[in-house]
Design a protein around this motif. Structure first.
Motif, PDB file in Angstrom:
ATOM      1  N   ARG A   1       2.112  -4.127  11.907  1.00 40.20           N
ATOM      2  CA  ARG A   1       3.479  -4.770  12.220  1.00 40.20           C
ATOM      3  C   ARG A   1       4.766  -4.359  11.431  1.00 40.20           C
ATOM      4  NH1 ARG A   1       1.957 -11.103  13.704  1.00 40.20           N
ATOM      5  NH2 ARG A   1       0.248 -10.420  15.200  1.00 40.20           N
ATOM      6  N   LEU A   2       4.581  -4.099   9.879  1.00 35.37           N
ATOM      7  CA  LEU A   2       5.403  -3.504   9.300  1.00 35.37           C
ATOM      8  C   LEU A   2       6.013  -2.050  10.077  1.00 35.37           C
ATOM      9  CD1 LEU A   2       4.301  -3.832   5.651  1.00 35.37           C
ATOM     10  CD2 LEU A   2       5.985  -5.169   6.656  1.00 35.37           C
ATOM     11  N   GLN A   3       4.979  -1.526  10.559  1.00 34.59           N
ATOM     12  CA  GLN A   3       5.570  -0.035  11.029  1.00 34.59           C
ATOM     13  C   GLN A   3       6.259  -0.184  12.309  1.00 34.59           C
ATOM     14  OE1 GLN A   3       1.674   1.612  10.983  1.00 34.59           O
ATOM     15  NE2 GLN A   3       1.764   2.629   9.165  1.00 34.59           N
ATOM     16  N   LYS A   4       5.882  -1.180  13.070  1.00 37.73           N
ATOM     17  CA  LYS A   4       6.832  -1.547  14.206  1.00 37.73           C
ATOM     18  C   LYS A   4       8.495  -1.774  13.910  1.00 37.73           C
ATOM     19  CE  LYS A   4       2.998  -3.385  17.015  1.00 37.73           C
ATOM     20  NZ  LYS A   4       2.289  -4.492  17.731  1.00 37.73           N
ATOM     21  N   PHE A   5       8.683  -2.010  12.841  1.00 36.74           N
ATOM     22  CA  PHE A   5      10.020  -2.401  12.457  1.00 36.74           C
ATOM     23  C   PHE A   5      10.773  -1.170  12.390  1.00 36.74           C
ATOM     24  CE2 PHE A   5       8.785  -6.511  11.493  1.00 36.74           C
ATOM     25  CZ  PHE A   5       9.823  -7.220  11.454  1.00 36.74           C
ATOM     26  N   ASP A   6      10.112   0.231  12.523  1.00 37.52           N
ATOM     27  CA  ASP A   6      10.730   1.447  12.312  1.00 37.52           C
ATOM     28  C   ASP A   6      11.722   1.779  13.617  1.00 37.52           C
ATOM     29  OD1 ASP A   6      11.271   3.896  10.995  1.00 37.52           O
ATOM     30  OD2 ASP A   6      10.002   5.037  12.386  1.00 37.52           O
ATOM     31  N   GLY A   7      12.763   2.010  13.234  1.00 38.91           N
ATOM     32  CA  GLY A   7      13.988   2.397  14.553  1.00 38.91           C
ATOM     33  C   GLY A   7      14.588   1.217  14.940  1.00 38.91           C
ATOM     34  N   THR A   8      14.295   0.130  14.605  1.00 41.92           N
ATOM     35  CA  THR A   8      14.798  -1.237  15.013  1.00 41.92           C
ATOM     36  C   THR A   8      16.033  -1.434  14.295  1.00 41.92           C
ATOM     37  OG1 THR A   8      13.694  -2.604  13.469  1.00 41.92           O
ATOM     38  CG2 THR A   8      12.652  -2.258  15.503  1.00 41.92           C
ATOM     39  N   HIS A   9      17.113  -2.075  15.011  1.00 43.11           N
ATOM     40  CA  HIS A   9      18.257  -2.463  14.448  1.00 43.11           C
ATOM     41  C   HIS A   9      18.221  -3.957  13.769  1.00 43.11           C
ATOM     42  CE1 HIS A   9      20.220   1.198  16.257  1.00 43.11           C
ATOM     43  NE2 HIS A   9      19.447   0.996  17.425  1.00 43.11           N
ATOM     44  N   GLY A  10      18.771  -3.949  12.508  1.00 46.41           N
ATOM     45  CA  GLY A  10      18.634  -5.092  11.918  1.00 46.41           C
ATOM     46  C   GLY A  10      20.433  -5.481  11.484  1.00 46.41           C
TER      47      GLY A  10
ATOM     48  N   GLY B   1       0.929  -1.327  -0.128  1.00 51.57           N
ATOM     49  CA  GLY B   1       0.057  -0.135   0.026  1.00 51.57           C
ATOM     50  C   GLY B   1       0.923   1.241  -0.047  1.00 51.57           C
ATOM     51  N   SER B   2       0.498   2.130   0.955  1.00 52.41           N
ATOM     52  CA  SER B   2       1.592   3.272   1.086  1.00 52.41           C
ATOM     53  C   SER B   2       2.830   3.353   1.877  1.00 52.41           C
ATOM     54  CB  SER B   2       0.709   4.353   1.579  1.00 52.41           C
ATOM     55  OG  SER B   2       0.142   4.136   2.939  1.00 52.41           O
ATOM     56  N   VAL B   3       2.902   1.878   2.601  1.00 51.25           N
ATOM     57  CA  VAL B   3       3.984   1.887   3.529  1.00 51.25           C
ATOM     58  C   VAL B   3       5.210   1.144   2.911  1.00 51.25           C
ATOM     59  CG1 VAL B   3       4.682   0.465   5.563  1.00 51.25           C
ATOM     60  CG2 VAL B   3       2.205   1.391   5.340  1.00 51.25           C
ATOM     61  N   ARG B   4       6.327   1.740   3.149  1.00 49.67           N
ATOM     62  CA  ARG B   4       7.674   1.074   2.597  1.00 49.67           C
ATOM     63  C   ARG B   4       8.424   1.041   3.574  1.00 49.67           C
ATOM     64  NH1 ARG B   4      11.912   2.630  -2.378  1.00 49.67           N
ATOM     65  NH2 ARG B   4      13.498   2.214  -1.251  1.00 49.67           N
ATOM     66  N   LEU B   5       9.281  -0.291   3.519  1.00 45.06           N
ATOM     67  CA  LEU B   5      10.150  -0.550   4.678  1.00 45.06           C
ATOM     68  C   LEU B   5      11.415  -0.890   4.155  1.00 45.06           C
ATOM     69  CD1 LEU B   5       9.705  -3.265   7.580  1.00 45.06           C
ATOM     70  CD2 LEU B   5      11.601  -3.654   6.037  1.00 45.06           C
ATOM     71  N   ASP B   6      12.444  -0.432   4.769  1.00 43.13           N
ATOM     72  CA  ASP B   6      13.959  -0.461   4.321  1.00 43.13           C
ATOM     73  C   ASP B   6      14.728  -0.743   5.441  1.00 43.13           C
ATOM     74  OD1 ASP B   6      14.473   1.022   1.266  1.00 43.13           O
ATOM     75  OD2 ASP B   6      12.582   1.892   2.457  1.00 43.13           O
ATOM     76  N   GLY B   7      15.341  -2.056   5.375  1.00 46.38           N
ATOM     77  CA  GLY B   7      16.282  -2.349   6.428  1.00 46.38           C
ATOM     78  C   GLY B   7      17.507  -1.733   6.157  1.00 46.38           C
ATOM     79  N   ASN B   8      18.639  -1.900   6.944  1.00 47.00           N
ATOM     80  CA  ASN B   8      19.874  -1.643   6.753  1.00 47.00           C
ATOM     81  C   ASN B   8      20.928  -2.651   7.408  1.00 47.00           C
ATOM     82  OD1 ASN B   8      22.048   0.325   6.235  1.00 47.00           O
ATOM     83  ND2 ASN B   8      20.415   1.947   6.738  1.00 47.00           N
ATOM     84  N   VAL B   9      22.207  -2.323   7.143  1.00 47.80           N
ATOM     85  CA  VAL B   9      23.284  -3.470   7.510  1.00 47.80           C
ATOM     86  C   VAL B   9      23.787  -3.018   8.858  1.00 47.80           C
ATOM     87  CG1 VAL B   9      24.937  -1.857   6.289  1.00 47.80           C
ATOM     88  CG2 VAL B   9      25.132  -4.477   6.434  1.00 47.80           C
ATOM     89  N   LEU B  10      24.367  -4.141   9.596  1.00 44.16           N
ATOM     90  CA  LEU B  10      25.136  -4.269  10.798  1.00 44.16           C
ATOM     91  C   LEU B  10      24.711  -3.179  11.854  1.00 44.16           C
ATOM     92  CD1 LEU B  10      28.698  -4.614   9.173  1.00 44.16           C
ATOM     93  CD2 LEU B  10      27.162  -6.324  10.213  1.00 44.16           C
ATOM     94  N   GLY B  11      23.529  -3.187  12.091  1.00 46.64           N
ATOM     95  CA  GLY B  11      22.931  -2.407  13.356  1.00 46.64           C
ATOM     96  C   GLY B  11      22.531  -1.055  13.154  1.00 46.64           C
ATOM     97  N   LYS B  12      22.490  -0.730  11.789  1.00 44.01           N
ATOM     98  CA  LYS B  12      21.881   0.827  11.514  1.00 44.01           C
ATOM     99  C   LYS B  12      20.202   0.612  11.482  1.00 44.01           C
ATOM    100  CE  LYS B  12      25.860   2.223   8.609  1.00 44.01           C
ATOM    101  NZ  LYS B  12      26.329   2.671   7.359  1.00 44.01           N
ATOM    102  N   LYS B  13      19.629   1.620  11.490  1.00 43.73           N
ATOM    103  CA  LYS B  13      18.233   1.520  12.026  1.00 43.73           C
ATOM    104  C   LYS B  13      17.478   1.347  10.518  1.00 43.73           C
ATOM    105  CE  LYS B  13      18.293   4.459  16.081  1.00 43.73           C
ATOM    106  NZ  LYS B  13      17.736   5.499  16.545  1.00 43.73           N
ATOM    107  N   THR B  14      16.446   0.464  10.647  1.00 44.64           N
ATOM    108  CA  THR B  14      15.516   0.303   9.550  1.00 44.64           C
ATOM    109  C   THR B  14      14.428   1.607   9.597  1.00 44.64           C
ATOM    110  OG1 THR B  14      15.356  -2.070  10.102  1.00 44.64           O
ATOM    111  CG2 THR B  14      13.419  -1.247   9.079  1.00 44.64           C
TER     112      THR B  14
END
Length: 258
Positions: free
Chosen positions: A133-142, A94-107
């Motif tokens: 649930r997608l939005q809950k990943f915002d600011g998490t470290h991956g 929909g209107s939500v986009r999720l971008d993960g990151n590398v080695l501890g940088k924030k999603t």
């Protein structure tokens, strides 16, 4: 009478030619999509993505690097997994986009835009995605964009890449697993999907660039953490953890033992 007969023959030949053109696979698909769903025209193409493995994909010509979903796929509620040529995996629902990151940088999760990037897009036939649930990943470290995308698909849509519910570090490994083993839901049932290449090049070219990018990122990580220079066991173990060599259970056990 003779003139009428000539006109009938002429119209018959014209109609036969038109039917012949419309019946070709690529043109028929494109025309139906364009007329009834306002989807931009695409070509049906085939590519060998690994030795002996050929896939069908939809080629959409587009001059820009970024564009809205509607620009290239029309109106859709399906979950979209994007793989950019520079080795980045992301999700759009929909209107939500999720971008993960590398080695501890924030999603980062955007809840007001649905832009795609030139490259490979997997259109997963899954519309009942829990966007909260997608939005809950915002600011998490991956650990990586690939692992974050896999985790988000599991949590928000109950789907997995491959047959063994794997979480891949590398977008290249992820896309290869999709081509070889598909996508499945929590019960193990196959989930239908379509493969698109959107941009100025083609899918084989992008696969090569994604593979090179994934290899380069791994080398950069290894160099950054000093594995080559020091050979320290502890650092090596941490790197293997980051690169996803251990499965999830062994990762948990390793952490608990430490």
């Amino acid at each position: 009478m003779r003139l009428l007969r000539k006109n009938i023959i002429s119209w018959t030949l014209t109609l036969s030619g038109l039917i012949s053109i419309l019946s070709s696979p690529a043109y028929a698909n494109s025309t139906c999509e364009n007329v009834f769903n306002e989807v931009p025209e695409f070509e049906i193409k085939y590519a060998e993505v690994s030795p002996g493995l050929n896939i069908e994909y939809r080629r959409v010509h587009h001059p820009k690097r970024e564009f809205t979903v509607k620009d290239v796929l029309g109106k859709t509620d399906d979950l979209l997994l994007g793989i950019a040529p520079f080795g980045h995996a992301y999700l759009v629902s929909g209107s939500v986009r999720l971008d993960g990151n590398v080695l501890g940088k924030k999603t980062t999760v955007y809840d007001h835009m649905a832009e795609l990037e030139a490259g490979i897009v997997i259109k997963i036939k899954k519309s009942d995605v829990d966007k909260s649930r997608l939005q809950k990943f915002d600011g998490t470290h991956g650990i990586s964009c690939g692992k974050t995308a896999c985790a988000a698909m599991e949590k928000a849509a109950d789907i997995y890449v491959g047959a063994n519910q794997s979480k891949f570090y590398s977008p290249y490994e992820m896309i290869q697993a999709i081509f070889k083993e598909g996508i499945r839901d929590g019960a193990g049932n196959p989930v239908p999907f379509e493969v698109y290449y959107i941009g100025k090049f083609d899918l084989p070219n992008t696969m090569t660039r994604v593979r090179e990018s994934s290899n380069r990122i791994k080398k950069d990580v290894i160099t950054k953490y000093g594995v080559i220079g020091t050979g320290l066991t502890a650092i090596t173990g941490s790197l293997l953890y980051f690169l996803g060599v251990f499965d999830d259970d062994s990762q948990k056990n390793s952490v608990l033992q430490q």
